[in-house]
Design a protein around this motif. Structure first.
Motif, PDB file in Angstrom:
ATOM      1  N   PRO A  29      49.778  43.918  41.220  1.00 42.04           N
ATOM      2  CA  PRO A  29      48.733  44.127  39.854  1.00 42.04           C
ATOM      3  C   PRO A  29      48.230  45.201  39.671  1.00 42.04           C
ATOM      4  CG  PRO A  29      47.559  43.033  41.799  1.00 42.04           C
ATOM      5  CD  PRO A  29      49.197  43.024  42.134  1.00 42.04           C
ATOM      6  N   MET A  30      48.123  45.684  38.547  1.00 37.02           N
ATOM      7  CA  MET A  30      47.797  47.233  38.217  1.00 37.02           C
ATOM      8  C   MET A  30      46.154  47.495  38.065  1.00 37.02           C
ATOM      9  SD  MET A  30      50.413  49.138  38.338  1.00 37.02           S
ATOM     10  CE  MET A  30      51.189  48.331  39.545  1.00 37.02           C
ATOM     11  N   ASP A  31      45.392  46.461  38.561  1.00 32.65           N
ATOM     12  CA  ASP A  31      44.018  46.535  38.393  1.00 32.65           C
ATOM     13  C   ASP A  31      43.311  46.945  39.950  1.00 32.65           C
ATOM     14  OD1 ASP A  31      44.655  44.403  39.935  1.00 32.65           O
ATOM     15  OD2 ASP A  31      43.086  43.203  38.969  1.00 32.65           O
ATOM     16  N   GLY A  32      44.371  47.572  40.650  1.00 30.95           N
ATOM     17  CA  GLY A  32      43.838  48.313  41.769  1.00 30.95           C
ATOM     18  C   GLY A  32      44.344  49.735  41.731  1.00 30.95           C
ATOM     19  N   HIS A  33      43.859  50.340  42.816  1.00 32.98           N
ATOM     20  CA  HIS A  33      44.096  51.891  42.709  1.00 32.98           C
ATOM     21  C   HIS A  33      45.609  52.029  43.467  1.00 32.98           C
ATOM     22  CE1 HIS A  33      42.899  56.061  43.301  1.00 32.98           C
ATOM     23  NE2 HIS A  33      43.788  56.295  44.345  1.00 32.98           N
ATOM     24  N   VAL A  48      49.767  49.748  45.568  1.00 32.82           N
ATOM     25  CA  VAL A  48      48.344  49.493  45.053  1.00 32.82           C
ATOM     26  C   VAL A  48      47.381  49.245  45.880  1.00 32.82           C
ATOM     27  CG1 VAL A  48      47.372  48.100  43.245  1.00 32.82           C
ATOM     28  CG2 VAL A  48      49.603  48.879  42.884  1.00 32.82           C
ATOM     29  N   SER A  50      44.160  46.769  46.763  1.00 32.81           N
ATOM     30  CA  SER A  50      43.389  45.988  46.442  1.00 32.81           C
ATOM     31  C   SER A  50      42.049  46.013  47.242  1.00 32.81           C
ATOM     32  CB  SER A  50      43.959  44.504  46.378  1.00 32.81           C
ATOM     33  OG  SER A  50      42.877  43.605  46.140  1.00 32.81           O
ATOM     34  N   GLN A  52      38.353  44.385  47.979  1.00 31.27           N
ATOM     35  CA  GLN A  52      37.512  43.095  47.524  1.00 31.27           C
ATOM     36  C   GLN A  52      36.285  42.967  48.530  1.00 31.27           C
ATOM     37  OE1 GLN A  52      41.074  40.022  47.784  1.00 31.27           O
ATOM     38  NE2 GLN A  52      40.013  39.322  46.266  1.00 31.27           N
TER      39      GLN A  52
END
Length: 306
Positions: A29-33, A48, A50, A52
């Motif tokens: 997923p591209m919503d991480g760094h 990536v 993540s 949390q």
């Protein structure tokens, strides 16, 4: 992006060569760094991260640190894991990291070259996703009464579940937190009320063992699809035997029965997580036909990543 797709395709080919039961790699997923690293031959690898934080009342905190940085590597067919881990370490230097934290990577168990890199950077194999295909189970003589648990069994199911939680806290990623009894009670109440596949083994009318299971579907778009081959799988979440009853074959009888019932429900196989440092489960589960598919590499606190 094209470079990411190329790494995914190469990584999928590498996974297939390592282990035919591994599902193809997917784009993280591209919503991480996003991090990248250059190799000596000019190739580049990526990953990536993540990040949390889990709420105090989340059941995830029973087997996880409260704050987790997870790396989803995209190294294609290169040996670039070491370079990517070094880049991850530099990223963590920019973060404020407490004690109840962890760095985690899920990676195919048969990739021994990557395992060397993980060990060199301070990660340890705390958990393994073991898999067992649907095969005839060796006949196990039954000396126990095994039955489906009902909502009326909540207290004994909770007791056996907490016994397993406490034992696992010494040999794996599990943490016995003050909220554990309430969180377990809530989760088990829901599962029993929904008639989830949970079995009790009784000796002379006394419950001595628990098998808490589930049915999981691995289909495109599901979270299970990243870890399991396609199909309907039985998940063996918790098997617990009272301390005074261990070593007498109770676990083997209960697991054989659970396998039989999960297969009757249409499971193509079963899977579970066990802890390699656990001197009981690391021997018991391979004897029941399980073998490692994924290893969960972890270091706590996250600042200890080298």
């Amino acid at each position: 992006m094209t470079s990411a797709r190329g790494l995914v395709a190469a990584q999928s080919a590498r996974f297939a060569a390592l282990d035919p039961l591994l599902p193809p790699a997917t784009e993280p997923p591209m919503d991480g760094h996003v991090i990248t690293a250059a190799l000596a031959d000019g190739e580049r690898v990526a990953g990536v991260i993540s990040h949390q934080r889990f709420d105090r009342l989340s059941t995830t905190r029973l087997w996880s640190a409260a704050e987790v940085w997870e790396l989803l590597p995209l190294v294609g067919d290169t040996q670039g894991m070491d370079a990517l881990l070094k880049r991850w370490r530099r990223h963590l230097d920019t973060q404020e990291i407490g004690e109840d934290t962890a760095c985690v990577v899920h990676w195919p168990s048969r990739d021994t070259k990557a395992a060397r890199a993980f060990l060199d950077h301070g990660l340890v194999p705390l958990s393994v996703l073991g898999i067992r295909l649907r095969t005839p189970h060796p006949h196990v003589p039954r000396t126990l009464t095994i039955r489906r648990a009902t909502p009326h069994d909540l207290e004994v199911v909770l007791e056996l579940s907490l016994v397993e939680l406490e034992y696992s806290s010494f040999v794996g990623s599990t943490i016995v937190r003050p909220e554990a009894p309430a969180l377990k009670r809530r989760a088990l109440t829901d599962r029993l009320n929904n008639a989830s596949p949970i079995w009790l083994a009784e000796r002379d009318g006394i419950a001595v063992a628990l098998a808490e299971c589930a049915i999981v579907s691995s289909e495109p778009g599901t979270s299970a699809a990243a870890r399991l081959p396609r199909g309907r799988w039985g998940y063996v979440n918790c098997v617990s035997v009272l301390p005074g009853a261990r070593g007498s074959g109770i676990g083997q009888q209960l697991v054989a029965y659970a396998h039989q019932e999960l297969h009757r429900m249409g499971a193509v196989g079963t899977y579970l997580y066990y802890n390699p440092p656990n001197p009981l489960s690391s021997v018991f589960w391979p004897r029941q036909g399980y073998r490692p598919l994924w290893t969960v590499w972890e270091v706590r606190p996250a600042s200890a990543l080298r």
